[in-house]
Design a protein around this motif. Structure first.
Motif, mmCIF file in Angstrom:
data_model
loop_
_atom_site.group_PDB
_atom_site.id
_atom_site.type_symbol
_atom_site.label_atom_id
_atom_site.label_comp_id
_atom_site.label_asym_id
_atom_site.label_seq_id
_atom_site.Cartn_x
_atom_site.Cartn_y
_atom_site.Cartn_z
ATOM 1 N N GLU A 132 -76.621 -58.281 14.022
ATOM 2 C CA GLU A 132 -75.610 -58.438 12.975
ATOM 3 C C GLU A 132 -74.321 -59.698 13.014
ATOM 4 N N PRO A 133 -74.502 -60.449 14.180
ATOM 5 C CA PRO A 133 -72.707 -61.056 14.486
ATOM 6 C C PRO A 133 -73.770 -62.217 14.097
ATOM 7 N N LEU A 134 -75.130 -62.777 13.699
ATOM 8 C CA LEU A 134 -75.749 -63.715 13.190
ATOM 9 C C LEU A 134 -75.466 -63.472 11.393
ATOM 10 N N LYS A 135 -75.568 -62.706 11.081
ATOM 11 C CA LYS A 135 -75.538 -62.318 9.541
ATOM 12 C C LYS A 135 -76.648 -62.345 8.827
ATOM 13 N N VAL A 136 -77.454 -61.267 9.272
ATOM 14 C CA VAL A 136 -79.056 -61.405 8.905
ATOM 15 C C VAL A 136 -79.670 -60.483 9.109
ATOM 16 N N SER A 137 -80.096 -59.641 8.208
ATOM 17 C CA SER A 137 -80.532 -58.184 9.208
ATOM 18 C C SER A 137 -81.971 -58.846 9.544
ATOM 19 N N PRO A 138 -82.795 -57.655 10.845
ATOM 20 C CA PRO A 138 -83.227 -57.477 11.560
ATOM 21 C C PRO A 138 -84.907 -57.879 10.900
ATOM 22 N N ARG A 139 -85.104 -57.711 10.383
ATOM 23 C CA ARG A 139 -86.430 -58.301 9.455
ATOM 24 C C ARG A 139 -85.877 -59.938 9.279
ATOM 25 N N HIS A 140 -85.024 -59.996 8.217
ATOM 26 C CA HIS A 140 -84.908 -61.123 8.586
ATOM 27 C C HIS A 140 -85.182 -62.370 9.729
ATOM 28 N N LEU A 141 -84.213 -61.837 10.998
ATOM 29 C CA LEU A 141 -84.591 -62.322 11.984
ATOM 30 C C LEU A 141 -85.533 -62.394 12.933
ATOM 31 N N ARG A 142 -86.817 -61.237 13.007
ATOM 32 C CA ARG A 142 -87.780 -61.124 13.339
ATOM 33 C C ARG A 142 -88.340 -62.547 12.189
ATOM 34 N N ARG A 143 -88.776 -62.713 11.066
ATOM 35 C CA ARG A 143 -88.277 -63.725 10.088
ATOM 36 C C ARG A 143 -88.517 -64.543 10.594
ATOM 37 N N LEU A 144 -87.072 -65.206 11.343
ATOM 38 C CA LEU A 144 -86.914 -66.528 11.367
ATOM 39 C C LEU A 144 -87.730 -66.262 13.125
ATOM 40 N N LEU A 145 -87.691 -65.985 13.854
ATOM 41 C CA LEU A 145 -87.785 -66.388 15.141
ATOM 42 C C LEU A 145 -89.851 -66.371 15.287
ATOM 43 N N ARG A 146 -90.106 -65.539 14.257
ATOM 44 C CA ARG A 146 -91.494 -65.682 13.423
ATOM 45 C C ARG A 146 -92.442 -67.530 13.471
ATOM 46 N N GLN A 147 -91.380 -67.839 13.083
ATOM 47 C CA GLN A 147 -91.397 -69.659 12.652
ATOM 48 C C GLN A 147 -91.391 -70.090 13.363
ATOM 49 N N HIS A 148 -90.585 -69.750 14.525
ATOM 50 C CA HIS A 148 -90.367 -70.298 15.772
ATOM 51 C C HIS A 148 -91.921 -69.999 17.144
ATOM 52 N N ASN A 149 -92.551 -68.670 16.833
ATOM 53 C CA ASN A 149 -93.234 -68.808 16.659
ATOM 54 C C ASN A 149 -93.324 -67.753 18.372
ATOM 55 N N THR A 150 -92.186 -66.781 17.663
ATOM 56 C CA THR A 150 -91.278 -65.712 19.478
ATOM 57 C C THR A 150 -91.564 -64.732 18.820
ATOM 58 N N THR A 151 -90.973 -63.516 19.629
ATOM 59 C CA THR A 151 -90.250 -62.932 19.150
ATOM 60 C C THR A 151 -89.261 -61.943 19.417
ATOM 61 N N TYR A 152 -88.137 -60.688 19.362
ATOM 62 C CA TYR A 152 -87.094 -60.311 19.792
ATOM 63 C C TYR A 152 -87.566 -60.418 21.032
ATOM 64 N N GLU A 153 -89.004 -59.346 21.320
ATOM 65 C CA GLU A 153 -88.932 -58.879 22.270
ATOM 66 C C GLU A 153 -89.139 -59.923 23.749
ATOM 67 N N GLN A 154 -90.489 -60.955 23.232
ATOM 68 C CA GLN A 154 -89.661 -61.715 23.883
ATOM 69 C C GLN A 154 -89.545 -62.443 24.958
ATOM 70 N N LEU A 155 -88.354 -63.221 23.901
ATOM 71 C CA LEU A 155 -86.921 -63.235 24.075
ATOM 72 C C LEU A 155 -85.993 -62.282 25.702
ATOM 73 N N LEU A 156 -85.870 -61.145 24.480
ATOM 74 C CA LEU A 156 -85.735 -59.943 25.586
ATOM 75 C C LEU A 156 -85.672 -59.832 27.088
ATOM 76 N N ASP A 157 -87.545 -59.759 26.881
ATOM 77 C CA ASP A 157 -88.580 -59.846 28.042
ATOM 78 C C ASP A 157 -87.865 -61.113 28.931
ATOM 79 N N GLN A 158 -88.157 -61.860 28.564
ATOM 80 C CA GLN A 158 -87.891 -63.281 29.462
ATOM 81 C C GLN A 158 -86.224 -63.502 30.102
ATOM 82 N N ALA A 159 -85.213 -63.568 28.772
ATOM 83 C CA ALA A 159 -84.190 -62.536 29.273
ATOM 84 C C ALA A 159 -84.460 -62.342 30.811
ATOM 85 N N ARG A 160 -84.467 -60.696 30.661
ATOM 86 C CA ARG A 160 -84.595 -60.304 31.722
ATOM 87 C C ARG A 160 -85.268 -60.318 32.904
ATOM 88 N N ARG A 161 -86.292 -61.455 32.637
ATOM 89 C CA ARG A 161 -86.675 -61.678 33.928
ATOM 90 C C ARG A 161 -86.231 -63.176 34.729
#
Length: 356
Positions: free
Chosen positions: A259-288
Motif C-alpha cells: 500500500e505505501p508503495l502504491k502497487v497491488s500485492p500481485r504487482h509487488l510479487r511480480r516485481l520481487l520475482r524479477q529480483h529472484n526473491t519473494t516477500y516471504e523470503q525477505l520477511l523471513d530474512q528480516a526476522r532472522r
C-alpha cells in the motif's frame, strides 16, 4: 514516492565517494580539479548529498586518466579515511565474536558502502565467496574500490590472529586486465562472472581478538537506523527496509507493504520475482537478522523478542529459529560469549557455484 520510478532509474551514489577518489588521487599528486570535465561536474554537484551513477563513473574515468593507475580503485579503498557509517560498520565487525558473524554484518549492511552493488555470501565445504552484484552499470574502478574495501575490512577483522598475513583470492570478470598480484594482500586471481573474494571456510569460525558482545547489539541497531534513513535504491531494498521498520507492529502482510508503495500485492510479487526473491523470503530474512541482534541483549526475554520480530507466540518463534540455525534461541544465547553464531552461517549459506 512511486516504486516503479525508483527501480527504473540509475542508482544514486553518496557524495562521500568523491572524497575517496580525491584521497586516491592525492597519493599520486593529482586532483579532480586538474580535469576540466570533472571540475565542471564538481561545481554542479556542490552541496548535493548524492550523484547519479553516470556522474560517478565520469569521476572515476577522469581519475584513472589523471593517475595512469589501473589499480586506482583498489588503492583508493585501501588508503581512504572512512565516513562515519563505514567506521561504525568496521567497529561492528571487529566487535563480533567470530569472523562468520562479522561477515554476516558486512553483507547485511553493505548498502552503507555503496548503492551500486550488493554483496552476496556463498559457501562450499572448503571456501567462502563474497560476490559483488552490480546495480546498473558501475565503473570498473567503482567495483574494484568496493572489493578493496571489503578486503580491507576482512583484514581488519582478522588482525592479531594467525591469519593476519594470509592473502585473499580475487575473482574478476577480467583477470587479465591488470596484475592484481601487485596488491600485497592478493594471493591469486581467478576468473568469474563478477567481482568477488575467496578465502578458506574455516576462517568463519575464527574468534576475533576485539570481540565485545556487550556493544554488538547497540552498534548493529545504530547501523540498522542508518539503513532505514537512506533512500531505497530498488524494490528489494525498499521492501526490506519497510519490513524492518514495521516488524514489531504485529501481523505483517504483503498488503501492508504494498500500500505505501502504491502497487497491488500481485504487482509487488511480480516485481520481487524479477529480483529472484519473494516477500516471504525477505520477511523471513528480516526476522532472522533482527532476532540474532536482539538475542545479544540478555536483558530481553525470549518472549519479548518473539513479539518484537513479528511472531504471534513464542513457540512459533522457537520453531522458526530452529529452522534458521538448527538450535533453539536459548541455546544460541548460551553460546554467544564463546562462538557467536558459526552454526548459523553453516545452516543458511547456499552452495558455492563453480567458477567459469
Amino acid at each position: 514516492m512511486n516504486i516503479q520510478h525508483d527501480i527504473g532509474g540509475e542508482p544514486r551514489e553518496r557524495m562521500e565517494w568523491i572524497g575517496v577518489i580525491e584521497q586516491g588521487l592525492a597519493a599520486c599528486g593529482q586532483s579532480l580539479s586538474c580535469s576540466p570535465v570533472a571540475s565542471r561536474l564538481l561545481a554542479q554537484c556542490q552541496g548535493a548529498e548524492s550523484i547519479d551513477q553516470a556522474s560517478c563513473s565520469l569521476f572515476w574515468e577522469e581519475a584513472q586518466t589523471l593517475s595512469g593507475d589501473a589499480l586506482l580503485g583498489m588503492r583508493c579503498a585501501r588508503g581512504a579515511a572512512l565516513p562515519v557509517p563505514l567506521q561504525m560498520l568496521e567497529l561492528t565487525g571487529a566487535a563480533s565474536a567470530d569472523l562468520g558473524t562479522a561477515v554476516g554484518h558486512l553483507v547485511r549492511f553493505f548498502s552503507l558502502l555503496s548503492t551500486q552493488a550488493r554483496l552476496e555470501q556463498r559457501r562450499s565445504a572448503s571456501r567462502i565467496m563474497l560476490l559483488l552484484h552490480p546495480r546498473g552499470k558501475p565503473h570498473v574502478q567503482q567495483q574494484e574500490a568496493l572489493l578493496g574495501l571489503v578486503a580491507r575490512l576482512l583484514q581488519r577483522f582478522v588482525s592479531g590472529t594467525e591469519h593476519a598475513r594470509a592473502g585473499l583470492s580475487i575473482v574478476s570478470p577480467e583477470p587479465e586486465r591488470v596484475d592484481y598480484r601487485r596488491l600485497e594482500w592478493c594471493a591469486d586471481c581467478r576468473h568469474g562472472n563478477t567481482y568477488g573474494l575467496l578465502f578458506p571456510a574455516d576462517w568463519m569460525q575464527l574468534p576475533l581478538p576485539g570481540a565485545t558482545p556487550a556493544l554488538l547489539g547497540g552498534m548493529a541497531g545504530a547501523l540498522q537506523g542508518f539503513i532505514a534513513s537512506m533512500p531505497a535504491s530498488d524494490v528489494v531494498d525498499r521492501v526490506r527496509r519497510d519490513i524492518v521498520l514495521r516488524l514489531g507492529s504485529g501481523h505483517l502482510t504483503e498488503q501492508d507493504i504494498a500500500e505505501p508503495l502504491k502497487v497491488s500485492p500481485r504487482h509487488l510479487r511480480r516485481l520481487l520475482r524479477q529480483h529472484n526473491t519473494t516477500y516471504e523470503q525477505l520477511l523471513d530474512q528480516a526476522r532472522r537478522e533482527e532476532a540474532l541482534r536482539l538475542l545479544a541483549d540478555t536483558r530481553k526475554s525470549l518472549t519479548a523478542i518473539s513479539y518484537e520480530v513479528g511472531f504471534l507466540d513464542p513457540s512459533s518463534f522457537t520453531r522458526a529459529f530452529r529452522r534458521w540455525t538448527g538450535i533453539s534461541p536459548s541455546d544460541y544465547r548460551r553460546r554467544l560469549p564463546q562462538s557467536a553464531s558459526a552454526s548459523v552461517h553453516r545452516h543458511v549459506e547456499p552452495p558455492l557455484r563453480r567458477l567459469a
